[in-house]
Enzyme design. Structure first.
Site, PDB file in Angstrom:
ATOM      1  N   GLY A   1      -4.979   8.554   2.435  1.00 35.39           N
ATOM      2  CA  GLY A   1      -5.485   7.569   1.487  1.00 35.39           C
ATOM      3  C   GLY A   1      -6.779   6.894   1.913  1.00 35.39           C
TER       4      GLY A   1
ATOM      5  N   ARG B   1       0.341  -1.654   4.628  1.00 34.30           N
ATOM      6  CA  ARG B   1      -0.758  -0.730   4.293  1.00 34.30           C
ATOM      7  C   ARG B   1      -0.594  -0.211   2.857  1.00 34.30           C
ATOM      8  NH1 ARG B   1      -1.045   4.893   2.521  1.00 34.30           N
ATOM      9  NH2 ARG B   1      -2.857   5.859   3.450  1.00 34.30           N
ATOM     10  N   VAL B   2      -1.685  -0.221   2.113  1.00 36.28           N
ATOM     11  CA  VAL B   2      -1.681   0.366   0.771  1.00 36.28           C
ATOM     12  C   VAL B   2      -2.693   1.498   0.774  1.00 36.28           C
ATOM     13  CG1 VAL B   2      -2.196  -0.035  -1.664  1.00 36.28           C
ATOM     14  CG2 VAL B   2      -1.011  -1.793  -0.346  1.00 36.28           C
ATOM     15  N   GLY B   3      -2.299   2.647   0.232  1.00 37.87           N
ATOM     16  CA  GLY B   3      -3.189   3.813   0.215  1.00 37.87           C
ATOM     17  C   GLY B   3      -3.944   3.935  -1.095  1.00 37.87           C
ATOM     18  N   ASP B   4      -4.337   5.160  -1.397  1.00 40.90           N
ATOM     19  CA  ASP B   4      -5.148   5.441  -2.583  1.00 40.90           C
ATOM     20  C   ASP B   4      -4.328   5.509  -3.870  1.00 40.90           C
ATOM     21  OD1 ASP B   4      -4.081   7.836  -1.141  1.00 40.90           O
ATOM     22  OD2 ASP B   4      -4.637   8.788  -3.043  1.00 40.90           O
TER      23      ASP B   4
ATOM     24  N   THR C   1      -4.082  13.588  -3.455  1.00 45.66           N
ATOM     25  CA  THR C   1      -3.107  13.497  -2.374  1.00 45.66           C
ATOM     26  C   THR C   1      -3.818  13.754  -1.047  1.00 45.66           C
ATOM     27  OG1 THR C   1      -1.204  14.611  -1.359  1.00 45.66           O
ATOM     28  CG2 THR C   1      -2.462  15.912  -2.923  1.00 45.66           C
ATOM     29  N   GLY C   2      -3.280  13.203   0.033  1.00 42.10           N
ATOM     30  CA  GLY C   2      -3.923  13.365   1.340  1.00 42.10           C
ATOM     31  C   GLY C   2      -3.982  12.022   2.038  1.00 42.10           C
TER      32      GLY C   2
ATOM     33  N   THR D   1       2.966  13.064  -1.129  1.00 38.51           N
ATOM     34  CA  THR D   1       2.821  12.401  -2.418  1.00 38.51           C
ATOM     35  C   THR D   1       3.056  13.369  -3.576  1.00 38.51           C
ATOM     36  OG1 THR D   1       1.261  10.913  -1.454  1.00 38.51           O
ATOM     37  CG2 THR D   1       1.004  11.286  -3.790  1.00 38.51           C
TER      38      THR D   1
HETATM   39  N1  ASP Z   1      -2.337   9.741  -0.419  1.00 37.79           N
HETATM   40  C1  ASP Z   1      -1.121   9.168   0.089  1.00 37.79           C
HETATM   41  C2  ASP Z   1      -1.452   7.899   0.851  1.00 37.79           C
HETATM   42  O1  ASP Z   1      -2.393   7.902   1.639  1.00 37.79           O
HETATM   43  C3  ASP Z   1      -0.342  10.079   0.984  1.00 37.79           C
HETATM   44  C4  ASP Z   1      -0.164  11.509   0.524  1.00 37.79           C
HETATM   45  O2  ASP Z   1      -0.855  12.006  -0.349  1.00 37.79           O
HETATM   46  O3  ASP Z   1       0.721  12.169   1.065  1.00 37.79           O
HETATM   47  O4  ASP Z   1      -0.744   6.928   0.697  1.00 37.79           O
END
Ligand code: ASP
Length: 325
Positions: free
Chosen positions: A239, A214-217, A236-237, A186
Site C-alpha cells: 500500500g 496503519r492504513v494502506g491504499d 493490490t500490493g 487483498t
Molecule cells: N494493498 C494492501 C495494503 O497495502 C495489501 C495487499 O494488496 O495485499 O493494505
C-alpha cells in the site's frame, strides 16, 4: 450489449500448494457468482459487491474472515467501493465487521461521508445488522506465528519486514508482540454493466505484521480503487507504494490523455516500475468499452475473469501486462 468483469485475489509471492489451490477455487466460484449477478441484475455495483463479499467470506484470501494479522495479532480491515455514477465509500481500521465492503457501501449510500474509520465504523455496521467478524481461521494464525518467528530470527530479507524488525528492536513493541501471521492478498473486483456503469470494490486485511493503526491504499480513492466514466480499477500490493504512485487514478488520466487503453496501461506500468520499483504491486481494470486490463510486477497475481461467457482463473497470467478484448 457489453458486460465485463474481472476479480483479483491479490498480487505477491503466491506459494504453490494447497492454499493457492483453495484460493484459485475461491476466485473461480466468486467470479461465477458475480457474473450471474451481473447478468441477472445488470448492475456492475452489485456484481463487484457480490464478488468481494464472496472472497471476504472464504477464509482463504486476505480480506474479511481470512484477513492477515497485524503486529499484535489483531485484524484491522480496510475496504473501498466506487462507481461511475459518483457513488463512493470506504472504511479503514475496522476490527469486528466480517464484510468491510458492505460497510463501505453503507458509508456511500446511507451517510454524507466518504471514509469512516475504527470502532465507530464497526458500530455503524452493528446498527445496520452486518455480521460480526469470526475469530481468524487456524491457518492464518499459524502463518502469523511463522512469519513473526522468521522476522524475529532475521530470516526475512524483504525491506518492508526489515523495517518492521528495526522498529521492534527499538523496544517500543517488543513487550507487546506475543503471538503472530498470515500473508494472503487483498481482493478486488471491477465490472461494466449494460447501462455503461463502471464499478469497483476492494477489501483487505492489509500487509502482514503491519503496525497497529496503519492504513494502506485500499480505502483511498485513486490509489487502491477508483472509478469514473472512463475506467474502474482495483489495486493490490504494498500500500505504501500504491499510495505514492496512485496507479488507479493515473490509469484514468492517461486513458483520457491518449484515448487508447494500451498506451494508457503501458504508461502507468512504466511510471510505477520506475518510481516504486519491481515487486511492488498489481492492478485490474475495465474500461468503458468493456476491455479488461491487468498488470502486475510481482511474482504472481491471482485473477478471475469472464471471456466469451467462460470463467478463467490464473495465478500467474502471461503476459504480465495485458488487455483482454
Ligand atoms: N494493498 C494492501 C495494503 O497495502 C495489501 C495487499 O494488496 O495485499 O493494505
Amino acid at each position: 450489449m457489453v458486460r465485463a468483469l474481472i476479480l483479483h485475489g491479490g498480487a505477491g509471492a503466491w506459494r504453490l500448494g494447497q492454499l493457492a489451490e483453495k484460493a484459485s477455487e475461491v476466485v473461480k466460484n466468486c467470479t461465477e457468482r458475480a457474473w450471474r449477478v451481473l447478468s441477472e441484475r445488470n448492475s456492475a455495483l452489485d456484481a463487484v459487491t457480490e464478488a468481494v463479499v464472496c472472497m471476504e467470506n472464504s477464509g482463504y484470501l486476505n480480506a474479511g474472515y481470512g484477513s492477515t494479522l497485524n503486529l499484535l495479532g489483531e485484524r484491522e480491515l480496510d475496504a473501498g467501493v466506487a462507481a461511475s455514477t459518483g457513488l463512493l465509500g470506504a472504511v479503514a481500521g475496522v476490527k469486528s465487521t466480517r464484510n468491510p465492503i458492505l460497510l463501505a457501501r453503507i458509508v456511500a449510500e446511507k451517510t454524507p461521508h466518504v471514509l469512516l474509520v475504527g470502532e465507530n465504523a464497526d458500530k455503524l455496521a452493528l446498527l445496520y445488522g452486518l455480521p460480526p467478524l469470526p475469530p481468524p481461521p487456524v491457518h492464518v494464525v499459524e502463518r502469523y506465528r511463522e512469519t513473526l518467528r522468521k522476522l524475529l530470527n532475521e530470516e526475512i530479507s524483504d525491506s518492508y519486514y526489515k523495517a518492521i524488525h528495526r522498529f521492534i528492536q527499538e523496544g517500543v513493541y517488543s513487550k507487546l508482540v506475543g503471538s503472530v501471521l498470515g500473508v494472503y492478498d487483498t481482493v478486488g473486483a471491477v465490472a461494466l454493466d449494460d447501462s455503461n456503469v463502471l464499478a469497483t470494490a476492494t477489501s483487505t486485511g492489509g500487509v502482514t505484521l503491519k503496525l497497529p493503526g496503519r492504513v494502506g491504499d485500499t480505502p483511498i480513492h485513486g490509489a487502491g480503487f477508483y472509478a469514473d466514466s472512463s475506467v474502474a480499477c482495483s489495486a493490490t500490493g504494498i500500500g505504501e507504494y500504491i499510495i505514492r504512485t496512485m496507479p488507479c487514478l493515473r490509469l484514468s488520466l492517461e486513458y483520457n490523455k491518449y484515448r487508447d487503453a494500451s498506451r494508457a496501461l503501458s504508461s502507468v506500468v512504466e511510471y510505477v516500475n520506475r518510481v516504486a520499483g519491481l515487486n511492488t504491486m498489481g492492478f485490474i481494470a475495465v474500461d468503458r468499452d468493456g476491455k479488461i486490463l491487468y498488470a502486475y510486477n510481482t511474482e504472481a497475481m491471482l485473477i478471475g475473469y469472464v471471456y466469451e461467457n467462460e470463467v478463467r482463473v490464473n495465478l500467474k497470467p502471461e503476459p504480465k501486462v495485458n488487455i483482454i478484448e
